[in-house]
Each structure stands twice: as structure tokens, then as C-alpha cells.
Enzyme design. Structure first.
Site, mmCIF file in Angstrom:
data_model
loop_
_atom_site.group_PDB
_atom_site.id
_atom_site.type_symbol
_atom_site.label_atom_id
_atom_site.label_comp_id
_atom_site.label_asym_id
_atom_site.label_seq_id
_atom_site.Cartn_x
_atom_site.Cartn_y
_atom_site.Cartn_z
ATOM 1 N N ASP A 99 -6.279 8.672 -1.163
ATOM 2 C CA ASP A 99 -7.362 8.247 -0.268
ATOM 3 C C ASP A 99 -6.782 7.816 1.078
ATOM 4 O OD1 ASP A 99 -9.936 7.714 0.584
ATOM 5 O OD2 ASP A 99 -10.040 5.746 -0.357
ATOM 6 N N ASP B 105 -4.914 0.107 0.061
ATOM 7 C CA ASP B 105 -5.737 0.802 -0.930
ATOM 8 C C ASP B 105 -4.984 1.967 -1.561
ATOM 9 O OD1 ASP B 105 -8.043 1.007 -2.366
ATOM 10 O OD2 ASP B 105 -9.087 2.245 -0.919
#
Length: 135
Positions: free
Chosen positions: A62, A79
Site C-alpha cells: 500500500d 502503514d
């Protein structure tokens, strides 16, 4: 700094970054005020960070401008690796899909885009898909 992978309570604890996202810098025209050396330095740091993750056999899955925080001259990738944690992935039933947002689609490699909505998507992520996202 730490992680919790107890089923249904996944968390990654990282150090505080007082900066803003690369997304905001690019889209709020702060970018135009940055010199080439700053831009190159940030790009190199992101590439080095991704190389480190890839050397540890982690795939970000991501990587996008909203997941890179900028604190002055320092880039912080956030993340990362959440989909790489085996216990987290096992919590998905065979009929469930990885959550894909509209923003993720802009950074997704063509071979992954073909699989959106497919159960095969989570197995097809690779270091190459991270490289495409970085580009």
C-alpha cells in the site's frame, strides 16, 4: 517500536512523526517551494526504506503518498507490511476480500488491477508491485 497481532486487535506502534504526508506536500502546492535536492533526498530515502523492507522479505502492498510522512528532510514510510503479517491475513475468510480503496487503485500495478475483486489478489502482491507504486 512494537506490534500487536492478537486476532481482531492488530496494531503497529511507531515513533511520532510531526511532519505531514507527502500527499499534502504535493497537492497543496508546498511541493513547488521545494528545491531539487530536497525532492531527490526524499525520493532516495523512500527507495532506501523500501529496499530495507524488501531485504527483510516484507512487501508494503500500500505504498502511496498518503503513507509517506515528511518531517523536514526526513521521509518516514508508514502503514507498512500490515498485509504481510500472516496472522492478520489468516483472519480473512476464504470468501472475504482485501479492502481496496479508490486511492489505492491509483498506485496499483496493472497485473494487480486485473485481479481486483478476486480471491487471488493477496497472493499476487510482490516487490515489483511496490516498485510500481513508488514510481
Amino acid at each position: 517500536i512494537g506490534a500487536c497481532i492478537i486476532p481482531n486487535k492488530c496494531a503497529i506502534v511507531m515513533s511520532l512523526c510531526k511532519g505531514t504526508s507527502l500527499y499534502k506536500i504535493i497537492h497543496l502546492e508546498i511541493y513547488s517551494k521545494q528545491n531539487f535536492d530536497w525532492i531527490l533526498n526524499i525520493a532516495v530515502q523512500i527507495a532506501q526504506g523500501m529496499a530495507y523492507l524488501h531485504n527483510k522479505n516484507m512487501i508494503h502492498k500500500d505504498l502511496r503518498s498518503k503513507n509517506v510522512l515528511i518531517d523536514g528532510y526526513k521521509a518516514v514510510i508508514t502503514d507498512f507490511g500490515l498485509y504481510s503479517i500472516n496472522n492478520f491475513a489468516k483472519n480473512f475468510s476464504k470468501k472475504s476480500f482485501l479492502p481496496i480503496t479508490k486511492e489505492c487503485l491509483y498506485y496499483m500495478s496493472p497485473e494487480l488491477l486485473k485481479l481486483v475483486g478476486s480471491l487471488n489478489l493477496k497472493e499476487k502482491y510482490s516487490k515489483f508491485s511496490d516498485v510500481y507504486s513508488f514510481g
